[in-house]
Design an enzyme around this catalytic site. Structure first.
Site, PDB file in Angstrom:
ATOM      1  N   HIS A 254       1.678  -1.120   3.326  1.00  0.00           N
ATOM      2  CA  HIS A 254       1.422  -2.329   2.779  1.00  0.00           C
ATOM      3  C   HIS A 254       0.543  -3.081   3.684  1.00  0.00           C
ATOM      4  CE1 HIS A 254       1.842  -6.525   1.213  1.00  0.00           C
ATOM      5  NE2 HIS A 254       2.549  -6.093   0.149  1.00  0.00           N
TER       6      HIS A 254
ATOM      7  N   GLU B  15      -2.235  -0.821  -1.480  1.00  0.00           N
ATOM      8  CA  GLU B  15      -1.124  -0.339  -1.373  1.00  0.00           C
ATOM      9  C   GLU B  15      -1.166   0.904  -2.178  1.00  0.00           C
ATOM     10  OE1 GLU B  15       1.661  -3.482  -2.617  1.00  0.00           O
ATOM     11  OE2 GLU B  15       0.101  -5.018  -2.112  1.00  0.00           O
TER      12      GLU B  15
END
Ligand SMILES: *[C@@H]1O[C@H](CO)[C@@H](O)[C@H](O)[C@H]1NC(C)=O
Ligand SMILES: *[C@@H]1O[C@H](CO)[C@@H](O)[C@H](O)[C@H]1NC(C)=O
Ligand SMILES: *[C@@H]1O[C@H](CO)[C@@H](O)[C@H](O)[C@H]1NC(C)=O
Ligand SMILES: *[C@@H]1O[C@H](CO)[C@@H](O)[C@H](O)[C@H]1NC(C)=O
Ligand SMILES: *[C@@H]1O[C@H](CO)[C@@H](O)[C@H](O)[C@H]1NC(C)=O
Ligand SMILES: *[C@@H]1O[C@H](CO)[C@@H](O)[C@H](O)[C@H]1NC(C)=O
Length: 371
Positions: free
Chosen positions: A193, A334
């Site tokens: 992330h 992501e």
């Protein structure tokens, strides 16, 4: 954005329980490519990247990811923006915290082989892999491998043993790979992330003028809770069409509410049209710094989140702590699987791993200068 839907016991750490910032799990590992093109720093919490330095068009290094100066905040910041860790065991959403094995549509709560993961109320202590204290399994000047044992945590079936390796290479390359094994059949869907700002807040304040290319003609259609409806949005002619390279803000006024009112911008799962193990599926660059990022991955999808919900003091190197990271300060990109495929049999995607099938995740981030 990852709002993990599971939560165990809310555990608010008191300052007295924190060790000095240089000690495990906040121990900093620095990796540098021999040619000096890239330097990255990591801590054991979440196998998290905390700094990433690459050179701009003037040959000056910039730290192009968000984060904290005090890495203990990775565990204690109530805002929990999830700055650059490995997220698991199942990233993003699980409808009603419920799934079955084999998967079914809307599993009966008391049905056979149905599992319940405690729901995240957005305030409690979320203890996914990003807030676990991984250990260092191997280390060299250009590579570090972290280990985590997820022993049937949060109601998931079976133990999952994960190794995440971060490595830097000459030519401005960062590569992250994850290998996970499971003792029982279980869903696994991971992501890394990372929040990018390729200017590092020198010469611009947000990412709306960053150029973005995403090789995706489809975006997962979701409801107001970001749960898949089972179909896809055809991006043609929409604000989601980044197949021709566009500035992230190219039609920003039309994105109000798309990521759940009042959120403006993107928080969507783009499905790649091609396998991007070799050729980039995402390219991002800035005219200001001249830094360009190409991403290759084994994953079939990518979540693009323009960070509407951010409000966290910046690192000193980014002008903090008096200034905050706020909406659109960064774009999180992501690499992931199809979101909530374990509750969406329509996708026809198998995300159940186990003793007979290991999980593999790999993404490579290559930096160069834009033309
Ligand atoms: C959601 O899961 C709970 C159990 O965790 C169950 O009691 C409830 O009926 C489920 N709700 C729906 C709408 O399926
Ligand atoms: C991780 O380490 C911190 C600092 O030592 C500790 O307070 C915390 O309880 C640990 N977390 C887990 C999940 O063990
Ligand atoms: C799962 O991990 C726990 C905690 O380490 C251990 O006690 C248990 O034996 C493990 N189970 C399997 C099947 O490996
Ligand atoms: C977006 O809306 C604002 C306020 O209505 C307006 O000032 C601005 O010019 C618009 N931008 C674009 C790119 O349309
Ligand atoms: C792309 O191909 C590689 C190599 O064959 C494979 O490992 C990977 O899973 C594929 N990725 C997707 C998204 O199909
Ligand atoms: C920065 O964010 C923190 C945490 O949300 C908040 O308390 C503070 O007021 C913000 N500072 C500014 C200057 O907005």
């Amino acid at each position: 954005m990852i709002r993990a839907v599971y939560v165990a016991v809310a555990s608010v750490l008191s300052l007295s329980t924190l060790v000095a910032a240089t000690e495990w799990p906040f121990d900093v590992t620095t990796l540098s490519a021999p040619d000096g093109s890239i330097t990255a720093k990591f801590v054991s919490v979440g196998a998290t990247m905390t700094e990433l330095w690459v050179k701009d068009r003037h040959g000056e290094a910039r730290d192009i990811i968000l984060g904290y100066d005090d890495n203990t905040k990775l565990l204690t910041d109530p805002a929990h923006p999830v700055f650059n860790p490995i997220v698991g065991r199942y990233a993003n959403r699980i409808k009603n915290g419920t799934f079955s094995i084999p998967i079914t549509k809307d599993p009966q709560p008391d049905g056979p082989n149905v599992y319940h993961i405690p729901l995240n109320d957005h305030n409690g202590g979320i203890l996914g892999w990003d807030r676990r204290n991984w250990t260092i399994a191997a280390k060299s000047p250009t590579s570090v491998t972290y280990h985590h044992l997820d022993a049937a945590d949060e109601g998931f079936p079976g133990n999952v043993t994960a190794y995440a390796t971060h490595a830097v290479e000459n030519g401005g390359i960062l590569k992250t790979t994850v290998h996970a094994t499971a003792t029982e059949e279980t869903p696994i869907m991971l992501t890394q992330h990372i929040y990018w700002n390729l200017d590092a807040f020198q010469g611009s304040e947000d990412i709306l003028n960053h150029h973005l290319h995403v090789d995706a003609s489809r975006v997962v259609d979701v409801d107001g809770d970001a749960i898949p409806l089972g179909d896809f949005i055809d991006v043609t002619g929409t604000v989601f069409d980044f197949r021709p390279t566009e500035k992230i803000g190219f039609r920003f006024n039309e994105t109000v509410g798309l990521c759940g009112a009042p959120c403006q911008g993107y928080d969507h799962c783009f499905i790649y049209d091609h396998n991007h193990t070799v050729t980039p599926g995402v390219t991002l660059w800035s005219d200001v710094s001249g830094i360009k990022l190409d991403i290759t991955t084994t994953n079939p999808a990518v979540q693009i989140y323009t960070a509407y919900w951010l409000d966290t003091p910046r690192k000193i190197v980014h002008g903090g702590p008096s200034l905050n990271y706020t909406s659109f300060s960064a774009v999180a990109i992501e690499q992931e699987g199809y979101i909530d495929a374990i509750n969406t049999p329509e996708f026809g995607i198998n995300q159940i791993y186990g003793p007979e099938m290991d999980f593999e995740w790999s993404s490579t981030y290559k930096f160069s200068l834009a033309d």
